[in-house]
Design an enzyme around this catalytic site. Sequence first.
Site, PDB file in Angstrom:
ATOM      1  N   ASP A 253      56.112  16.456  67.543  1.00 47.42           N
ATOM      2  CA  ASP A 253      57.127  15.459  67.196  1.00 47.42           C
ATOM      3  C   ASP A 253      56.996  15.015  65.742  1.00 47.42           C
ATOM      4  O   ASP A 253      55.885  14.734  65.282  1.00 47.42           O
ATOM      5  CB  ASP A 253      56.956  14.206  68.066  1.00 47.42           C
ATOM      6  CG  ASP A 253      57.186  14.476  69.540  1.00 47.42           C
ATOM      7  OD1 ASP A 253      57.571  13.527  70.243  1.00 47.42           O
ATOM      8  OD2 ASP A 253      56.964  15.623  69.991  1.00 47.42           O
TER       9      ASP A 253
ATOM     10  N   HIS B  73      59.906  12.967  64.405  1.00 45.49           N
ATOM     11  CA  HIS B  73      60.664  11.709  64.514  1.00 45.49           C
ATOM     12  C   HIS B  73      61.095  11.122  63.187  1.00 45.49           C
ATOM     13  O   HIS B  73      60.807   9.962  62.877  1.00 45.49           O
ATOM     14  CB  HIS B  73      59.834  10.677  65.290  1.00 45.49           C
ATOM     15  CG  HIS B  73      59.863  10.898  66.766  1.00 45.49           C
ATOM     16  ND1 HIS B  73      61.024  10.852  67.509  1.00 45.49           N
ATOM     17  CD2 HIS B  73      58.876  11.177  67.636  1.00 45.49           C
ATOM     18  CE1 HIS B  73      60.748  11.102  68.777  1.00 45.49           C
ATOM     19  NE2 HIS B  73      59.457  11.305  68.894  1.00 45.49           N
TER      20      HIS B  73
ATOM     21  N   ASP C 116      61.971  16.760  68.998  1.00 45.92           N
ATOM     22  CA  ASP C 116      61.880  15.355  68.562  1.00 45.92           C
ATOM     23  C   ASP C 116      61.863  15.242  67.045  1.00 45.92           C
ATOM     24  O   ASP C 116      60.932  14.705  66.432  1.00 45.92           O
ATOM     25  CB  ASP C 116      60.678  14.653  69.212  1.00 45.92           C
ATOM     26  CG  ASP C 116      60.981  14.211  70.637  1.00 45.92           C
ATOM     27  OD1 ASP C 116      60.210  13.426  71.206  1.00 45.92           O
ATOM     28  OD2 ASP C 116      62.016  14.659  71.193  1.00 45.92           O
TER      29      ASP C 116
ATOM     30  N   ASP D 299      65.099  10.121  65.400  1.00 50.34           N
ATOM     31  CA  ASP D 299      64.817   8.821  66.033  1.00 50.34           C
ATOM     32  C   ASP D 299      63.479   8.248  65.577  1.00 50.34           C
ATOM     33  O   ASP D 299      62.540   8.987  65.272  1.00 50.34           O
ATOM     34  CB  ASP D 299      64.796   8.902  67.574  1.00 50.34           C
ATOM     35  CG  ASP D 299      66.182   9.059  68.178  1.00 50.34           C
ATOM     36  OD1 ASP D 299      66.275   9.534  69.328  1.00 50.34           O
ATOM     37  OD2 ASP D 299      67.161   8.714  67.493  1.00 50.34           O
ATOM     38  N   ARG D 300      63.407   6.918  65.559  1.00 50.84           N
ATOM     39  CA  ARG D 300      62.205   6.144  65.269  1.00 50.84           C
ATOM     40  C   ARG D 300      61.836   6.093  63.797  1.00 50.84           C
ATOM     41  O   ARG D 300      61.533   5.056  63.287  1.00 50.84           O
ATOM     42  CB  ARG D 300      60.985   6.602  66.102  1.00 50.84           C
ATOM     43  CG  ARG D 300      61.205   6.676  67.587  1.00 50.84           C
ATOM     44  CD  ARG D 300      61.777   5.419  68.181  1.00 50.84           C
ATOM     45  NE  ARG D 300      60.763   4.418  68.435  1.00 50.84           N
ATOM     46  CZ  ARG D 300      60.744   3.197  67.914  1.00 50.84           C
ATOM     47  NH1 ARG D 300      61.687   2.800  67.087  1.00 50.84           N
ATOM     48  NH2 ARG D 300      59.782   2.365  68.213  1.00 50.84           N
TER      49      ARG D 300
ATOM     50  N   ASN E 255      63.267  15.870  73.989  1.00 49.30           N
ATOM     51  CA  ASN E 255      64.073  14.925  74.758  1.00 49.30           C
ATOM     52  C   ASN E 255      64.879  13.991  73.856  1.00 49.30           C
ATOM     53  O   ASN E 255      65.856  13.379  74.292  1.00 49.30           O
ATOM     54  CB  ASN E 255      63.230  14.137  75.767  1.00 49.30           C
ATOM     55  CG  ASN E 255      62.202  13.258  75.097  1.00 49.30           C
ATOM     56  OD1 ASN E 255      61.425  13.709  74.256  1.00 49.30           O
ATOM     57  ND2 ASN E 255      62.183  11.989  75.469  1.00 49.30           N
ATOM     58  N   HIS E 256      64.515  13.887  72.583  1.00 49.26           N
ATOM     59  CA  HIS E 256      65.305  13.067  71.664  1.00 49.26           C
ATOM     60  C   HIS E 256      66.500  13.804  71.091  1.00 49.26           C
ATOM     61  O   HIS E 256      67.341  13.204  70.428  1.00 49.26           O
ATOM     62  CB  HIS E 256      64.428  12.506  70.540  1.00 49.26           C
ATOM     63  CG  HIS E 256      63.656  11.294  70.973  1.00 49.26           C
ATOM     64  ND1 HIS E 256      64.001  10.013  70.580  1.00 49.26           N
ATOM     65  CD2 HIS E 256      62.593  11.156  71.799  1.00 49.26           C
ATOM     66  CE1 HIS E 256      63.162   9.152  71.137  1.00 49.26           C
ATOM     67  NE2 HIS E 256      62.292   9.811  71.878  1.00 49.26           N
TER      68      HIS E 256
ATOM     69  N   HIS F 206      58.628  21.403  74.835  1.00 47.94           N
ATOM     70  CA  HIS F 206      58.454  20.054  74.279  1.00 47.94           C
ATOM     71  C   HIS F 206      57.660  19.162  75.231  1.00 47.94           C
ATOM     72  O   HIS F 206      56.684  18.537  74.835  1.00 47.94           O
ATOM     73  CB  HIS F 206      59.803  19.395  73.984  1.00 47.94           C
ATOM     74  CG  HIS F 206      59.669  17.971  73.536  1.00 47.94           C
ATOM     75  ND1 HIS F 206      59.211  17.636  72.280  1.00 47.94           N
ATOM     76  CD2 HIS F 206      59.879  16.795  74.165  1.00 47.94           C
ATOM     77  CE1 HIS F 206      59.148  16.316  72.170  1.00 47.94           C
ATOM     78  NE2 HIS F 206      59.565  15.777  73.296  1.00 47.94           N
TER      79      HIS F 206
ATOM     80  N   ARG G 247      58.194   7.497  82.451  1.00 50.32           N
ATOM     81  CA  ARG G 247      59.283   7.578  81.478  1.00 50.32           C
ATOM     82  C   ARG G 247      60.656   7.456  82.135  1.00 50.32           C
ATOM     83  O   ARG G 247      61.656   7.275  81.471  1.00 50.32           O
ATOM     84  CB  ARG G 247      59.244   8.908  80.732  1.00 50.32           C
ATOM     85  CG  ARG G 247      58.049   9.072  79.795  1.00 50.32           C
ATOM     86  CD  ARG G 247      58.252  10.302  78.961  1.00 50.32           C
ATOM     87  NE  ARG G 247      57.024  10.818  78.410  1.00 50.32           N
ATOM     88  CZ  ARG G 247      56.635  10.608  77.148  1.00 50.32           C
ATOM     89  NH1 ARG G 247      57.378   9.886  76.343  1.00 50.32           N
ATOM     90  NH2 ARG G 247      55.503  11.122  76.714  1.00 50.32           N
TER      91      ARG G 247
ATOM     92  N   HIS H 230      55.395  15.751  72.590  1.00 48.54           N
ATOM     93  CA  HIS H 230      55.998  14.705  73.439  1.00 48.54           C
ATOM     94  C   HIS H 230      55.154  13.449  73.628  1.00 48.54           C
ATOM     95  O   HIS H 230      55.680  12.372  73.870  1.00 48.54           O
ATOM     96  CB  HIS H 230      56.355  15.321  74.797  1.00 48.54           C
ATOM     97  CG  HIS H 230      57.211  14.489  75.699  1.00 48.54           C
ATOM     98  ND1 HIS H 230      58.332  13.808  75.287  1.00 48.54           N
ATOM     99  CD2 HIS H 230      57.123  14.255  77.028  1.00 48.54           C
ATOM    100  CE1 HIS H 230      58.884  13.203  76.313  1.00 48.54           C
ATOM    101  NE2 HIS H 230      58.181  13.442  77.391  1.00 48.54           N
TER     102      HIS H 230
END
Lengths: 343, 379
Positions: free
Chosen positions: B52, B54, B80, B83-84, B112-113, B162, B222, B249
Amino acid sequence: MSSLWPPPLAARSAPVFHESGLSGDDAVRATNDDAAISRLAAVNQGYLSDPYAKHFVRRPQRRPPVINRGSYTRSKALDTLVQQFLKSGDGSPKTKQIVSLGAGSDTRWFLLKAQDLHPARYYEIDFPEITGRKAQIIKKNNEMTELLGEHLLTSGGTELHSDNYHLIPGDLRNFSTEILPRIASLGFDKSLPTLFLSECVLIYMSPRDSANLVQSAAESIESGVFVTYEQILPDDPFGVTMLQNLKMRGIELLGIRAHPSLQSQRDRYLIAGWDEAGAVDMNMFWERILDSDERTRVSALEIFDEVEEWRLLSGHYCVSWGIKTRKGADNGLKNVGLWELSS
Amino acid sequence: MSWDLDTFIERLYRKQLLSEGVVKELCEKTKEILVREGNVAQVSAPVTLVGDVHGQFYDVLEIFKIGGWAPFTNYVFLGDYVDRGYYSVETITLLTCLKLRWPDRITLVRGNHESRAVTQTYGFYTECMRKYGNANVWTYFTDLFDYLVLSVVIDDTIFCVHGGLSPSIHTIDQIRVIDRFREIPHEGAMADLVWSDPISTPSFASLGGGTDEKGDFAISPRGAGYLFGKEVTRKFLEVNGMGHICRAHQLCMEGYQILFDDMLSTVWSAPNYCYRAGNMASVLEIGPELRRYFNVFGPCPDQDRDAPGRDAPGSSGDLTAHYPETGDEEGAGGNQWRRKKAARKLVPGALRDPLEIDDSELTAVTGGGITKVVAEYFL
């Protein structure tokens, strides 16, 4: 050739961190705004119910799910202790007192009053800059002034007094010399069980000032509870990063090294005249103390993809409490505390 | 802008956004490449796996400095991308350009993002709106995400995904027949592959809610995917003739984690995640004979004020000058990256010396102000 040529880079090597330009008391006062925004964000997402929170935030913002969950947990843990306290002994809030230290934009009294669950006396103390602004906001909103009933604004608008709610400016570093006499002159009754609440407040004071405060609080009452919510664990990588990040915003957690663990949080009461003490971190509260139906409800409010980060963050916050019971009488205060649900 | 992928890449390395029109065409062209890739991409070592990131753009640059610049190093990114962090747009645009430019050297796996729903909660949508003034770029990228592959197999030995495993998937062939060209569903095999986590506690009993008849999968905190244990992992490797599972992940404080007697590992490539976690990061370098090495690194040096006399990134026509000497390890866990002060000579016909580009130009392109980072706490 240029397509194979490794590239020149962005001129800066890192993002610029936000520097607030604040320091000292100004920076501490600014934490109230941050907390108010976070609380409202949680309210707006359905985590918490609080119709008064919006009055204290000029520009609402969204917060990430992990922060919303933390705002919820903070509120829920403290509300649980407050409710236990108000219901203890004879079961009536009317025979109790609450002193909310560094209350900021807290709406607790209004929420209690709206349900007729408010105590005999409720004192909120904060810097005059904060109490002045709060008094102004209260005055501007009918739904809050209605709950107050008859009230008086004094000291240039930094004080607000009603029958059982008192908003008082003061410096908590002068707790025993300034604050205690003041609330005594406003009907504080040392024989009534009293709850002292410090929600991210003591941590900004020097260990000596906060220890004096906790001790003076014990000496000022016959029985009661002292509840604290604040950060712990400064020395692991998360803690080190947290202190650095806060420092860039001018915020120093002066008290964190004095009580960096759950054990030392408990001890702070035991050595200061309180009879019993307890402490849990917010991760424990979420996993093992919070009612499982509530946990299910809250988990469903937003996509939550931050499990590890939640554990890290919530593990660095605790609620701790000290209990003083009247000699020769157990008025049910011994049951106040965040105990794990036996499943 | 006239279409020149090399120019775009060069701009992106300098954190300059591409125009909306270019992003649209970039995504269209990249979909054409991805559509020909199966759900399980076959890759050969040597290759470097990245977990990830991000939107932590500066740390992505750090990855290239440490792992080697594309296309000189083969990369598999495990998802991923957005995001973030504060630079999701720059990050995903760069990686998409690299994929389009060197499709055989870069593999992009879906995380998943890479999902419409998640990016609306976790920042990518907001960032696109802020930087472009509308949601078009978000739409182009989230449509592109539907095309990303679901998994990778390295030399028939290392299975990469992932998240993790699924109770619905026993063989890799079952992954091949999934229709992946869609938004990630809430449940089912495709959801599980991007959402699941391994669990290393010895007993599942304490978790409650097992689902598989053997009790090897448990409900995930989750809210999607499952938790899976050692036995499930062993069985999957056996049935499919694989030797190891590598996934991302999950935040790892040390940058990586090895579980289940080395049957599975997690690689995490976002240091000081959310500018708050204080964690290290790593990339997994897979060499000849499938030897594995976790190359660990820390966050970029921060509070970098441009002061006179400070070492600035050099640029040089000499290729070797770009392979960084890794600096000293700092006690606090940072990887103090120091660049050789290279001679500022340019390759003939090369692009403008980046040191001529000052911050005001950077900020003008990124739309108003240096992005200010605030790590959030409870105060």
